[in-house]
Design an enzyme around this catalytic site. Sequence first.
Site, PDB file in Angstrom:
ATOM      1  N   GLY A 169      48.929  43.673  48.819  1.00  0.00           N
ATOM      2  CA  GLY A 169      48.575  42.913  47.611  1.00  0.00           C
ATOM      3  C   GLY A 169      47.119  43.018  47.218  1.00  0.00           C
ATOM      4  N   THR A 215      42.864  42.700  46.987  1.00  0.00           N
ATOM      5  CA  THR A 215      41.938  41.616  46.647  1.00  0.00           C
ATOM      6  C   THR A 215      42.643  40.566  45.804  1.00  0.00           C
ATOM      7  N   GLY A 250      42.444  54.384  55.711  1.00  0.00           N
ATOM      8  CA  GLY A 250      42.754  55.743  55.274  1.00  0.00           C
ATOM      9  C   GLY A 250      41.482  56.541  55.026  1.00  0.00           C
ATOM     10  N   GLY A 252      39.929  49.854  45.606  1.00  0.00           N
ATOM     11  CA  GLY A 252      39.417  48.639  44.986  1.00  0.00           C
ATOM     12  C   GLY A 252      37.934  48.394  45.146  1.00  0.00           C
ATOM     13  N   GLY A 268      29.121  34.521  35.688  1.00  0.00           N
ATOM     14  CA  GLY A 268      30.204  35.395  35.246  1.00  0.00           C
ATOM     15  C   GLY A 268      31.530  34.703  35.524  1.00  0.00           C
ATOM     16  N   GLY A 306      31.755  32.955  39.113  1.00  0.00           N
ATOM     17  CA  GLY A 306      30.860  31.793  39.163  1.00  0.00           C
ATOM     18  C   GLY A 306      31.439  30.599  38.425  1.00  0.00           C
ATOM     19  N   ASP A 309      39.776  49.267  40.392  1.00  0.00           N
ATOM     20  CA  ASP A 309      38.367  48.881  40.522  1.00  0.00           C
ATOM     21  C   ASP A 309      37.486  50.015  41.022  1.00  0.00           C
ATOM     22  N   LEU A 339      39.816  44.458  36.552  1.00  0.00           N
ATOM     23  CA  LEU A 339      40.862  43.456  36.360  1.00  0.00           C
ATOM     24  C   LEU A 339      42.169  43.956  36.958  1.00  0.00           C
ATOM     25  N   HIS A 341      56.450  25.076  15.447  1.00  0.00           N
ATOM     26  CA  HIS A 341      55.670  23.847  15.342  1.00  0.00           C
ATOM     27  C   HIS A 341      56.303  22.763  16.217  1.00  0.00           C
TER      28      HIS A 341
HETATM   29  P1  FAD Z   1      42.034  45.872  45.295  1.00  0.00           P
HETATM   30  O1  FAD Z   1      42.872  44.756  44.832  1.00  0.00           O
HETATM   31  O2  FAD Z   1      40.662  45.584  45.750  1.00  0.00           O
HETATM   32  O3  FAD Z   1      42.876  46.568  46.461  1.00  0.00           O
HETATM   33  C1  FAD Z   1      42.366  47.601  47.224  1.00  0.00           C
HETATM   34  C2  FAD Z   1      43.060  47.615  48.567  1.00  0.00           C
HETATM   35  O4  FAD Z   1      42.632  48.740  49.289  1.00  0.00           O
HETATM   36  C3  FAD Z   1      42.729  46.410  49.450  1.00  0.00           C
HETATM   37  O5  FAD Z   1      43.923  45.832  49.905  1.00  0.00           O
HETATM   38  C4  FAD Z   1      41.905  46.991  50.586  1.00  0.00           C
HETATM   39  O6  FAD Z   1      42.132  46.312  51.820  1.00  0.00           O
HETATM   40  C5  FAD Z   1      42.438  48.392  50.655  1.00  0.00           C
HETATM   41  N1  FAD Z   1      41.513  49.388  51.216  1.00  0.00           N
HETATM   42  C6  FAD Z   1      40.194  49.563  50.945  1.00  0.00           C
HETATM   43  N2  FAD Z   1      39.711  50.634  51.614  1.00  0.00           N
HETATM   44  C7  FAD Z   1      40.747  51.136  52.323  1.00  0.00           C
HETATM   45  C8  FAD Z   1      40.893  52.253  53.184  1.00  0.00           C
HETATM   46  N3  FAD Z   1      39.886  53.097  53.433  1.00  0.00           N
HETATM   47  N4  FAD Z   1      42.094  52.455  53.759  1.00  0.00           N
HETATM   48  C9  FAD Z   1      43.143  51.628  53.510  1.00  0.00           C
HETATM   49  N5  FAD Z   1      43.059  50.581  52.691  1.00  0.00           N
HETATM   50  C10 FAD Z   1      41.892  50.344  52.091  1.00  0.00           C
HETATM   51  N6  FAD Z   1      41.532  40.040  37.993  1.00  0.00           N
HETATM   52  C11 FAD Z   1      42.372  39.615  37.021  1.00  0.00           C
HETATM   53  O7  FAD Z   1      42.881  40.425  36.249  1.00  0.00           O
HETATM   54  N7  FAD Z   1      42.672  38.282  36.877  1.00  0.00           N
HETATM   55  C12 FAD Z   1      42.133  37.345  37.685  1.00  0.00           C
HETATM   56  O8  FAD Z   1      42.427  36.153  37.530  1.00  0.00           O
HETATM   57  C13 FAD Z   1      41.243  37.758  38.710  1.00  0.00           C
HETATM   58  N8  FAD Z   1      40.684  36.855  39.539  1.00  0.00           N
HETATM   59  C14 FAD Z   1      39.864  37.281  40.539  1.00  0.00           C
HETATM   60  C15 FAD Z   1      39.293  36.328  41.366  1.00  0.00           C
HETATM   61  C16 FAD Z   1      38.450  36.713  42.392  1.00  0.00           C
HETATM   62  C17 FAD Z   1      37.838  35.667  43.287  1.00  0.00           C
HETATM   63  C18 FAD Z   1      38.194  38.103  42.599  1.00  0.00           C
HETATM   64  C19 FAD Z   1      37.309  38.558  43.732  1.00  0.00           C
HETATM   65  C20 FAD Z   1      38.745  39.057  41.769  1.00  0.00           C
HETATM   66  C21 FAD Z   1      39.579  38.658  40.726  1.00  0.00           C
HETATM   67  N9  FAD Z   1      40.145  39.579  39.841  1.00  0.00           N
HETATM   68  C22 FAD Z   1      40.972  39.146  38.835  1.00  0.00           C
HETATM   69  C23 FAD Z   1      39.884  41.024  39.963  1.00  0.00           C
HETATM   70  C24 FAD Z   1      41.070  41.735  40.667  1.00  0.00           C
HETATM   71  O9  FAD Z   1      41.293  41.123  41.912  1.00  0.00           O
HETATM   72  C25 FAD Z   1      40.759  43.208  40.839  1.00  0.00           C
HETATM   73  O10 FAD Z   1      40.404  43.776  39.604  1.00  0.00           O
HETATM   74  C26 FAD Z   1      41.976  43.942  41.385  1.00  0.00           C
HETATM   75  O11 FAD Z   1      42.373  43.411  42.627  1.00  0.00           O
HETATM   76  C27 FAD Z   1      41.705  45.443  41.529  1.00  0.00           C
HETATM   77  O12 FAD Z   1      42.835  46.071  42.031  1.00  0.00           O
HETATM   78  P2  FAD Z   1      42.730  47.404  42.903  1.00  0.00           P
HETATM   79  O13 FAD Z   1      44.135  47.733  43.280  1.00  0.00           O
HETATM   80  O14 FAD Z   1      41.926  48.400  42.195  1.00  0.00           O
HETATM   81  O15 FAD Z   1      41.886  47.017  44.203  1.00  0.00           O
HETATM   82  P1  NAD Z   2      30.451  39.279  36.653  1.00  0.00           P
HETATM   83  O1  NAD Z   2      29.954  40.641  36.362  1.00  0.00           O
HETATM   84  O2  NAD Z   2      31.551  38.713  35.839  1.00  0.00           O
HETATM   85  O3  NAD Z   2      29.238  38.244  36.555  1.00  0.00           O
HETATM   86  C1  NAD Z   2      28.062  38.375  37.286  1.00  0.00           C
HETATM   87  C2  NAD Z   2      26.972  37.541  36.643  1.00  0.00           C
HETATM   88  O4  NAD Z   2      25.848  37.468  37.516  1.00  0.00           O
HETATM   89  C3  NAD Z   2      26.473  38.139  35.322  1.00  0.00           C
HETATM   90  O5  NAD Z   2      26.528  37.153  34.327  1.00  0.00           O
HETATM   91  C4  NAD Z   2      25.056  38.599  35.662  1.00  0.00           C
HETATM   92  O6  NAD Z   2      24.193  38.554  34.554  1.00  0.00           O
HETATM   93  C5  NAD Z   2      24.654  37.606  36.751  1.00  0.00           C
HETATM   94  N1  NAD Z   2      23.569  38.060  37.646  1.00  0.00           N
HETATM   95  C6  NAD Z   2      23.379  39.313  38.141  1.00  0.00           C
HETATM   96  N2  NAD Z   2      22.273  39.336  38.947  1.00  0.00           N
HETATM   97  C7  NAD Z   2      21.759  38.074  38.968  1.00  0.00           C
HETATM   98  C8  NAD Z   2      20.634  37.451  39.621  1.00  0.00           C
HETATM   99  N3  NAD Z   2      19.815  38.123  40.431  1.00  0.00           N
HETATM  100  N4  NAD Z   2      20.411  36.126  39.411  1.00  0.00           N
HETATM  101  C9  NAD Z   2      21.245  35.418  38.604  1.00  0.00           C
HETATM  102  N5  NAD Z   2      22.327  35.955  37.966  1.00  0.00           N
HETATM  103  C10 NAD Z   2      22.585  37.261  38.149  1.00  0.00           C
HETATM  104  O7  NAD Z   2      30.832  39.310  38.212  1.00  0.00           O
HETATM  105  P2  NAD Z   2      31.681  38.299  39.086  1.00  0.00           P
HETATM  106  O8  NAD Z   2      31.785  36.968  38.461  1.00  0.00           O
HETATM  107  O9  NAD Z   2      31.128  38.431  40.460  1.00  0.00           O
HETATM  108  O10 NAD Z   2      33.131  38.967  39.055  1.00  0.00           O
HETATM  109  C11 NAD Z   2      33.331  40.287  39.576  1.00  0.00           C
HETATM  110  C12 NAD Z   2      34.511  40.949  38.920  1.00  0.00           C
HETATM  111  O11 NAD Z   2      35.723  40.307  39.272  1.00  0.00           O
HETATM  112  C13 NAD Z   2      34.382  40.932  37.417  1.00  0.00           C
HETATM  113  O12 NAD Z   2      34.252  42.248  36.973  1.00  0.00           O
HETATM  114  C14 NAD Z   2      35.659  40.346  36.913  1.00  0.00           C
HETATM  115  O13 NAD Z   2      36.270  41.187  35.981  1.00  0.00           O
HETATM  116  C15 NAD Z   2      36.558  40.201  38.136  1.00  0.00           C
HETATM  117  N6  NAD Z   2      37.170  38.854  38.078  1.00  0.00           N
HETATM  118  C16 NAD Z   2      38.033  38.588  37.063  1.00  0.00           C
HETATM  119  C17 NAD Z   2      38.566  37.328  36.941  1.00  0.00           C
HETATM  120  C18 NAD Z   2      39.503  37.041  35.812  1.00  0.00           C
HETATM  121  O14 NAD Z   2      39.991  37.978  35.207  1.00  0.00           O
HETATM  122  N7  NAD Z   2      39.766  35.776  35.490  1.00  0.00           N
HETATM  123  C19 NAD Z   2      38.205  36.322  37.827  1.00  0.00           C
HETATM  124  C20 NAD Z   2      37.310  36.629  38.829  1.00  0.00           C
HETATM  125  C21 NAD Z   2      36.798  37.904  38.942  1.00  0.00           C
END
Ligand code: FAD
Ligand code: NAD
Length: 462
Positions: A39, A41, A115, A145, A183, A186, A309, A316, A441
């Site tokens: 699944g 991140t 891997g 990711g 962001g 945060g 990612d 996302l 509505h």
């Molecule tokens: P990942 O989900 O990061 O998956 C990569 C996988 O690869 C992981 O399981 C990792 O363990 C594995 N891996 C890494 N290196 C290796 C290796 N060498 N060998 C084997 N396995 C490996 N996005 C949204 O759209 N909506 C949200 O609400 C949202 N909320 C978020 C909240 C938080 C707190 C965070 C941190 C992120 C959030 N995101 C959200 C962003 C979203 O999680 C990522 O954009 C998404 O997971 C990316 O998918 P991915 O498959 O590219 O990578």
């Molecule tokens: P972000 O890029 O959204 O925000 C980071 C923020 O930190 C920016 O506003 C930036 O200007 C600020 N910043 C950078 N350096 C700084 C400093 N030295 N001091 C103070 N502020 C500073 O990153 P994030 O919130 O860490 O999220 C990471 C990724 O995860 C994002 O790309 C986002 O797409 C994804 N994510 C998505 C969701 C969602 O879709 N709802 C939720 C969580 C995370």
Amino acid sequence: MPDFDLIVIGAGPGGYVAAIRAAQLGLTVACVEKEDVLGGTCVRVGCIPSKVLLESSERFVMARDHLAEHGVVVGDVTLDLGAMMERKDAVVKSNTDGVAYLFKKHGIERFTGVGELRGRGHVVVHGADGEEQELHAEHVILATGSRVASLQGVEVDGERVITSDHAIALQEVPKHLVVIGAGVIGLELGSVWARLGAKVTVLEYLDRVLPTMDEEISREAKKVFTRQGLDIRTGVAVTGTKRTKQGVTVSVAEGDAVKADVVLLATGRAPNTEGLGLEAAGVATDAKGFVTVDERFTTSLDGVYAIGDLIHGPMLAHKAEDDGVAVVERIVTGHGHVDYDLVPNVVYTEPEIASVGATEEQLKESGVPYRKGVFPYQANGRARAIGATDGKVKLLAHKETDRLLGAHIIGARAGDLIAELVAALAFHASSEDVARLSHAHPTLAEVVKEAALAVDGRALHI
Ligand code: FAD
Ligand code: NAD
């Protein structure tokens, strides 16, 4: 003979969806994942657990502060953080189990370990016990990711200085949580802990919160979150953190240092390439470490692709999933495409914030003539009924053709409402097309219809 048609490294939303689509199209598939559960991140420590905590903390605030307005009297409302975290863990488990079920259903072979790419079609799996397993396939998709990006001077210890990985699992509510970065992470996780009782200070380097969003919406967001009790300080660059006996001191470029009990580092994420063997295998990355790919998701090494990612574009889950489907369809059918201009962005705060397409600033900058329609939730009957009158829908349409170019929402259920506008933009709809559609509505969707009418200056309920 290769062992498989396809090896996917990483089982996040990009990798596991690619594996499923490939199996659907008849390929034999292996998926290598270093964690014990599938699944990525998103499911383990991202989208799912954060949304569970946002929902639970919102219900806590509803019960404590708002149910009485509805004539529902519940007496003293107290927090059982342990139970809240247990529920979160259970939801995460049901999702990781769900992915494991899908792997079984589609006959995807799972390998647990790190891997490493050893060249075209060749992957080595490093197991936890030190054992190595060689896998071969015609195609390899890299889907490893991202991880939290480091910030100079800030040393994460997982206790006082934490990342989102820890912020979804705190065992007690911090007295004063300082969040670095206004962001998405945060604001979402800052909201969770503020709702549960922490004093939350958010330090943002740029002059506004959610800096990539439409400016009018991001200014409105700051107002609403400030009203909710978040102390948001913009134009503040954090230069470092220092642990003290009592907590942590956060130093900033100008002005006084800020004292905190816990500091959440939320300044972005970086691609996961460590240990993947990219350089030796001849897979190129850009200056920021993202794997470079062409429009077919092919890396500089033929037969090796990258998605999610790990490559360019919004970080996302739904974008990673779309990449996963597109890359496999490209491999098998020769077709497959993602329109990155139409990937919606949603922030799951209260109210939610959602957008798709161009911002007003982008239209101004590129000199595109536009008309704007804005309609407030305040003037919508359903919003009043559910007590969610904060916010607005803002639509941007081409001045001459009326084609919709951008949609921005701050308000209840913005993340669901944006879907209609993604479809509208994808099908090249005009604002008049949306305005002429029947919207039930009383629903919040009527705010979208009224904003579409407002583009032509003929909103009905204002
Ligand atoms: P990942 O989900 O990061 O998956 C990569 C996988 O690869 C992981 O399981 C990792 O363990 C594995 N891996 C890494 N290196 C290796 C290796 N060498 N060998 C084997 N396995 C490996 N996005 C949204 O759209 N909506 C949200 O609400 C949202 N909320 C978020 C909240 C938080 C707190 C965070 C941190 C992120 C959030 N995101 C959200 C962003 C979203 O999680 C990522 O954009 C998404 O997971 C990316 O998918 P991915 O498959 O590219 O990578
Ligand atoms: P972000 O890029 O959204 O925000 C980071 C923020 O930190 C920016 O506003 C930036 O200007 C600020 N910043 C950078 N350096 C700084 C400093 N030295 N001091 C103070 N502020 C500073 O990153 P994030 O919130 O860490 O999220 C990471 C990724 O995860 C994002 O790309 C986002 O797409 C994804 N994510 C998505 C969701 C969602 O879709 N709802 C939720 C969580 C995370």
